[in-house]
Design a protein around this motif. Sequence first.
Motif, PDB file in Angstrom:
ATOM      1  N   GLN A 184      30.782  41.548  40.997  1.00 23.60           N
ATOM      2  CA  GLN A 184      31.087  42.472  42.412  1.00 23.60           C
ATOM      3  C   GLN A 184      31.774  41.655  43.137  1.00 23.60           C
ATOM      4  OE1 GLN A 184      27.527  44.449  42.995  1.00 23.60           O
ATOM      5  NE2 GLN A 184      27.865  46.073  41.332  1.00 23.60           N
ATOM      6  N   VAL A 185      30.903  40.394  43.429  1.00 20.39           N
ATOM      7  CA  VAL A 185      31.250  39.424  44.512  1.00 20.39           C
ATOM      8  C   VAL A 185      32.876  39.031  44.248  1.00 20.39           C
ATOM      9  CG1 VAL A 185      30.728  37.138  45.514  1.00 20.39           C
ATOM     10  CG2 VAL A 185      28.966  38.768  44.975  1.00 20.39           C
ATOM     11  N   GLN A 186      32.907  38.755  42.832  1.00 23.59           N
ATOM     12  CA  GLN A 186      34.417  38.346  42.599  1.00 23.59           C
ATOM     13  C   GLN A 186      35.483  39.048  42.883  1.00 23.59           C
ATOM     14  OE1 GLN A 186      33.653  37.126  38.557  1.00 23.59           O
ATOM     15  NE2 GLN A 186      33.013  35.179  38.561  1.00 23.59           N
ATOM     16  N   ARG A 187      35.065  40.430  42.433  1.00 29.74           N
ATOM     17  CA  ARG A 187      36.127  41.568  42.704  1.00 29.74           C
ATOM     18  C   ARG A 187      36.366  41.661  44.260  1.00 29.74           C
ATOM     19  NH1 ARG A 187      33.487  43.513  38.422  1.00 29.74           N
ATOM     20  NH2 ARG A 187      31.566  44.867  39.815  1.00 29.74           N
ATOM     21  N   HIS A 188      35.171  41.451  45.147  1.00 29.80           N
ATOM     22  CA  HIS A 188      35.454  41.421  46.551  1.00 29.80           C
ATOM     23  C   HIS A 188      36.432  40.179  46.954  1.00 29.80           C
ATOM     24  CE1 HIS A 188      34.549  41.982  50.819  1.00 29.80           C
ATOM     25  NE2 HIS A 188      34.134  40.707  50.954  1.00 29.80           N
ATOM     26  N   ARG A 189      36.262  39.277  46.274  1.00 26.70           N
ATOM     27  CA  ARG A 189      36.796  37.826  46.803  1.00 26.70           C
ATOM     28  C   ARG A 189      38.382  38.189  46.240  1.00 26.70           C
ATOM     29  NH1 ARG A 189      35.572  33.009  48.217  1.00 26.70           N
ATOM     30  NH2 ARG A 189      33.072  33.629  47.578  1.00 26.70           N
ATOM     31  N   GLU A 190      38.529  38.950  45.084  1.00 30.15           N
ATOM     32  CA  GLU A 190      40.008  39.218  44.674  1.00 30.15           C
ATOM     33  C   GLU A 190      40.852  40.143  45.740  1.00 30.15           C
ATOM     34  OE1 GLU A 190      39.393  40.352  40.559  1.00 30.15           O
ATOM     35  OE2 GLU A 190      38.838  38.441  39.919  1.00 30.15           O
ATOM     36  N   VAL A 191      39.960  41.269  46.065  1.00 26.75           N
ATOM     37  CA  VAL A 191      40.660  42.099  47.161  1.00 26.75           C
ATOM     38  C   VAL A 191      40.851  41.282  48.426  1.00 26.75           C
ATOM     39  CG1 VAL A 191      40.094  43.975  48.582  1.00 26.75           C
ATOM     40  CG2 VAL A 191      39.348  44.052  46.271  1.00 26.75           C
ATOM     41  N   ALA A 192      40.077  40.309  48.799  1.00 27.58           N
ATOM     42  CA  ALA A 192      40.321  39.751  50.139  1.00 27.58           C
ATOM     43  C   ALA A 192      41.613  38.948  49.878  1.00 27.58           C
ATOM     44  CB  ALA A 192      39.034  38.934  50.388  1.00 27.58           C
ATOM     45  N   ARG A 193      41.778  38.340  48.661  1.00 24.10           N
ATOM     46  CA  ARG A 193      42.941  37.573  48.335  1.00 24.10           C
ATOM     47  C   ARG A 193      44.177  38.247  48.342  1.00 24.10           C
ATOM     48  NH1 ARG A 193      40.030  35.134  43.604  1.00 24.10           N
ATOM     49  NH2 ARG A 193      38.860  33.248  44.200  1.00 24.10           N
ATOM     50  N   GLY A 194      43.999  39.479  47.530  1.00 27.28           N
ATOM     51  CA  GLY A 194      45.298  40.372  47.883  1.00 27.28           C
ATOM     52  C   GLY A 194      45.649  40.822  49.132  1.00 27.28           C
ATOM     53  N   GLN A 195      44.855  40.912  49.978  1.00 24.07           N
ATOM     54  CA  GLN A 195      44.999  41.430  51.207  1.00 24.07           C
ATOM     55  C   GLN A 195      45.811  40.193  52.139  1.00 24.07           C
ATOM     56  OE1 GLN A 195      41.049  42.416  52.855  1.00 24.07           O
ATOM     57  NE2 GLN A 195      41.429  44.697  52.192  1.00 24.07           N
TER      58      GLN A 195
END
Length: 419
Positions: A184-195
């Motif tokens: 879940q943390v990794q997915r959040h980090r990926e979303v942040a990278r995408g933004q």
Amino acid sequence: MEQALQIEERKERVILAGVSWKEGDDAQDSLEELAELAQTAGAQVVGTVLQVREGIHPGTYVGAGKLQEIRQMLQETDATGIICDDELSPVQVRKMEDALECKVMDRTLLILDIFAARASTSEGKIQVELAQLRYRMSRLAGAGASLSRLGGGIGTRGPGEKKLEMDRRLIKSRISHLKRELGQVQRHREVARGQRTRSQVKTAAIVGYTNAGKSTLLNRLTDAGVLEEDKLFATLDPTTRMMKLDSGQELLLTDTVGFIRKLPHHLVEAFRSTLEEAKYADFIIHVVDASNPQMEKQMHIVYETLHSLGVSGKKTITLFNKQDKVKEPGIARDFRADRELKVSAKYGAGMEEVKMALEGILREDKKLLEGVFPYGQGGQLSVIRRYGELLEEEYQEDGVYIKAFVPVECYKNLAGKMC
């Protein structure tokens, strides 16, 4: 009424042991670094042993003669345990404990213990506990039905010590749970990278050997307020801050976990999402402790670790930090870097040159745009101000004259809207 039980933690007295198995290796330097790690973990080093032999003994790490020497040293120094400079197998731990009748630890356990003491965010704690459990899982059979023999002190701190007597099934269950949380943390980090990618703001990852001064640099450039200590692994949790350059350009800087010799693979796996910030950054800022005699070796280890994470081919600025501590100024070089600078992040020396170098790298990915925007296209100026570097702006009769460096991906669209 029961009184609260007061437990005073006794400072451990340890002997360090290492094996040098080929001429010219860095066994002695590694052992000195192990002493720093032990001190960071709160132990007192009372002796060191380095054996030169053709390889690590498969049963007892060191040979029988050296084992007897260590046993005698334990008695003479009143040491409570021994720390070996390599990761030990369960068999090696058991046989050494039987022979020495003391607590036996390895480099991996020591680093895990430091990480457990330093983790402060929920992500960091999850990563550390996952690494601890994976380490202990591989040693469960070797330690017998119970891990309670570990007692207190190094290797027992942090979330990983919650149930030392957990059986294999419970450990597997806990690992699965932690992996889901980390996912879940990794997915959040990926979303942040995408933004960040969509915002077109460039990112730079600050990497380097532990205690090279990465956090000090981040604080100096962004006023991040990250903890600064002259210790190994003073900070574990990655911090990202926005930096605004004199030209108005913006850059995201991310401080990453420090690297070290023989970084435990359990930690690399657990901290992969954090370490991979360097993989997704647009370029790398490599901080080097120029005052360390092992500077060249440390640089090599950093590049090896980056390569293992799939980080290659990125533009790199190498900062030879701690110039205030350099006793004999020499020619420090990093032939793998695109640019090199000498700085002292602690005292701010060389920071203007760093900013200029960052400006230069950002400008390399931009094209010069020059022309007039009709007044009806005035909204394009905000795009230039946000993503580009505005050099000149003049209001004329037919529109606004602009001279600016803009990202390549924006250039065609902006140029098409000029007179």
